[in-house]
Design an enzyme around this catalytic site. Sequence first.
Site, PDB file in Angstrom:
ATOM      1  N   GLN A   1       4.394  -1.874   3.295  1.00 32.53           N
ATOM      2  CA  GLN A   1       5.105  -3.228   3.300  1.00 32.53           C
ATOM      3  C   GLN A   1       4.231  -4.494   2.344  1.00 32.53           C
ATOM      4  O   GLN A   1       4.785  -5.151   1.927  1.00 32.53           O
ATOM      5  CB  GLN A   1       5.162  -3.695   4.467  1.00 32.53           C
ATOM      6  CG  GLN A   1       5.718  -5.120   4.813  1.00 32.53           C
ATOM      7  CD  GLN A   1       7.093  -5.311   4.277  1.00 32.53           C
ATOM      8  OE1 GLN A   1       8.001  -4.326   4.343  1.00 32.53           O
ATOM      9  NE2 GLN A   1       7.386  -6.600   4.014  1.00 32.53           N
TER      10      GLN A   1
ATOM     11  N   HIS B   1      -4.435   2.437   2.503  1.00 31.80           N
ATOM     12  CA  HIS B   1      -3.891   3.744   1.968  1.00 31.80           C
ATOM     13  C   HIS B   1      -3.857   4.746   3.019  1.00 31.80           C
ATOM     14  O   HIS B   1      -3.129   5.503   3.246  1.00 31.80           O
ATOM     15  CB  HIS B   1      -4.647   4.286   1.135  1.00 31.80           C
ATOM     16  CG  HIS B   1      -4.753   3.067  -0.409  1.00 31.80           C
ATOM     17  ND1 HIS B   1      -5.774   2.474  -0.675  1.00 31.80           N
ATOM     18  CD2 HIS B   1      -3.569   2.857  -1.132  1.00 31.80           C
ATOM     19  CE1 HIS B   1      -5.446   1.948  -2.008  1.00 31.80           C
ATOM     20  NE2 HIS B   1      -4.147   2.221  -2.258  1.00 31.80           N
TER      21      HIS B   1
ATOM     22  N   LEU C   1      -9.388   4.234  -2.514  1.00 33.88           N
ATOM     23  CA  LEU C   1      -8.423   4.099  -1.350  1.00 33.88           C
ATOM     24  C   LEU C   1      -9.287   3.076  -0.167  1.00 33.88           C
ATOM     25  O   LEU C   1     -10.499   2.979  -0.222  1.00 33.88           O
ATOM     26  CB  LEU C   1      -8.280   5.439  -0.482  1.00 33.88           C
ATOM     27  CG  LEU C   1      -7.747   6.422  -1.512  1.00 33.88           C
ATOM     28  CD1 LEU C   1      -7.516   7.814  -1.058  1.00 33.88           C
ATOM     29  CD2 LEU C   1      -6.537   5.885  -1.881  1.00 33.88           C
TER      30      LEU C   1
ATOM     31  N   SER D   1      -6.790  -4.479  -0.198  1.00 31.72           N
ATOM     32  CA  SER D   1      -6.183  -3.968  -1.630  1.00 31.72           C
ATOM     33  C   SER D   1      -7.334  -3.669  -2.277  1.00 31.72           C
ATOM     34  O   SER D   1      -8.523  -4.164  -2.102  1.00 31.72           O
ATOM     35  CB  SER D   1      -5.709  -5.462  -2.364  1.00 31.72           C
ATOM     36  OG  SER D   1      -5.661  -5.173  -3.647  1.00 31.72           O
TER      37      SER D   1
ATOM     38  N   GLY E   1      -5.355   5.175  -6.140  1.00 29.23           N
ATOM     39  CA  GLY E   1      -6.804   5.316  -5.769  1.00 29.23           C
ATOM     40  C   GLY E   1      -7.603   4.317  -5.459  1.00 29.23           C
ATOM     41  O   GLY E   1      -6.784   3.130  -5.063  1.00 29.23           O
TER      42      GLY E   1
HETATM   43  P1  AMP Z   1      -1.958   1.223  -4.597  1.00 30.51           P
HETATM   44  O1  AMP Z   1      -2.991   2.457  -4.553  1.00 30.51           O
HETATM   45  O2  AMP Z   1      -2.109  -0.346  -4.506  1.00 30.51           O
HETATM   46  O3  AMP Z   1      -0.656   1.266  -5.590  1.00 30.51           O
HETATM   47  O4  AMP Z   1      -1.202   1.298  -3.166  1.00 30.51           O
HETATM   48  C1  AMP Z   1      -0.604   2.622  -2.745  1.00 30.51           C
HETATM   49  C2  AMP Z   1       0.433   2.530  -1.585  1.00 30.51           C
HETATM   50  O5  AMP Z   1      -0.502   1.789  -0.671  1.00 30.51           O
HETATM   51  C3  AMP Z   1       1.461   1.370  -1.723  1.00 30.51           C
HETATM   52  O6  AMP Z   1       2.772   1.801  -1.219  1.00 30.51           O
HETATM   53  C4  AMP Z   1       0.857   0.266  -1.283  1.00 30.51           C
HETATM   54  O7  AMP Z   1       2.072  -0.660  -0.695  1.00 30.51           O
HETATM   55  C5  AMP Z   1       0.115   0.760  -0.089  1.00 30.51           C
HETATM   56  N1  AMP Z   1      -0.831  -0.253   0.357  1.00 30.51           N
HETATM   57  C6  AMP Z   1      -1.641  -0.985  -0.364  1.00 30.51           C
HETATM   58  N2  AMP Z   1      -2.386  -1.920   0.310  1.00 30.51           N
HETATM   59  C7  AMP Z   1      -2.013  -1.884   1.486  1.00 30.51           C
HETATM   60  C8  AMP Z   1      -2.079  -2.535   2.975  1.00 30.51           C
HETATM   61  N3  AMP Z   1      -3.056  -3.347   2.786  1.00 30.51           N
HETATM   62  N4  AMP Z   1      -1.529  -2.163   3.898  1.00 30.51           N
HETATM   63  C9  AMP Z   1      -0.401  -1.158   3.819  1.00 30.51           C
HETATM   64  N5  AMP Z   1      -0.158  -0.582   2.847  1.00 30.51           N
HETATM   65  C10 AMP Z   1      -0.782  -1.023   1.633  1.00 30.51           C
END
Ligand code: AMP
Length: 284
Positions: free
Chosen positions: A148, A37, A33, A185, A31
């Site tokens: 990635q 995401h 987002l 992030s 979340g």
């Molecule tokens: P998270 O909410 O941080 O657990 O991320 C969920 C998904 O989104 C994971 O597969 C992450 O690798 C992906 N993700 C997070 N930040 C990015 C980004 N800047 N670019 C691409 N994918 C992302």
Amino acid sequence: MDVVTTIAAARERRSVDRTAGRTVALVPTMGYLHEGHLSLVRRAHTLASSVWVSIFVNPTQFGPGEDLDRYPRDLERDLALLERENADVVFAPSAEEMYPEPPKVTIGYSGLENVLCGASRPGHFAGVGLVVSKLFNIVEPDAAVFGQKDAQQALLIRRLVEDLSFPIRIDVAPVVREPDGLAMSSRNTYLSAGQRRAAPVLYRALLTARDAIAHGERDPRRVEVILREVIAQEPLATLEYAVCVTQDDLQPPNRIDRPVLLALAVHFGTTRLIDNMPVDPKEI
Ligand code: AMP
């Protein structure tokens, strides 16, 4: 867009897709987002006819003293963003729903979970493997999309799916960045204004190291020195790791004669940021 919060409701909603002959692509998230995401959600639409997004801040992947309690959360905002992306189903369970009892099963990866991020986050990838396995068993997606951005996670999920024979296609999407290069992030919101200005140093370090490989550098240790030197120029940054490793097993190669991963973890105060760049010496 349907929002389900229990495992039973998710299974019922899944059977609606199945009866209608729809394939499902799942995007697991914690979340809060951002565009990174949402890029995964857009890819999911190309992989299946029904797009599911899970939103769950998974306690089993946080260590003691990590940011589980202060991890940013805003479900209303997330739902509005997902509505705009035409997501079909959001699965947003509570911690009690996912873990009515403390889990006893743990997932290991024969050491792959103890390098890079795993070295400083013991138990992290065990928790990731557990929650992803649960999500796969609950949603039974045909495909799942990961970023990635979390390169080690993507690699371990591929192993998990292969070794446990999950009939799920894993898709990995490129890192989405802010205009100044900082990888998006949810944790970027922790940064002070000064730290935020300093944070693109991760991307600069990766670009500098990639440039060196493009100009013929083939010694991974030299490349790691370059990464470290660029980070060291930024006084607000404290390096956790800077590595040049093989893409398939995250080990240091003797020479850069196959695709490598440049990967960094850097702290700004109490905020830990990661970034990485796959580099194929034959293609640059
Ligand atoms: P998270 O909410 O941080 O657990 O991320 C969920 C998904 O989104 C994971 O597969 C992450 O690798 C992906 N993700 C997070 N930040 C990015 C980004 N800047 N670019 C691409 N994918 C992302």
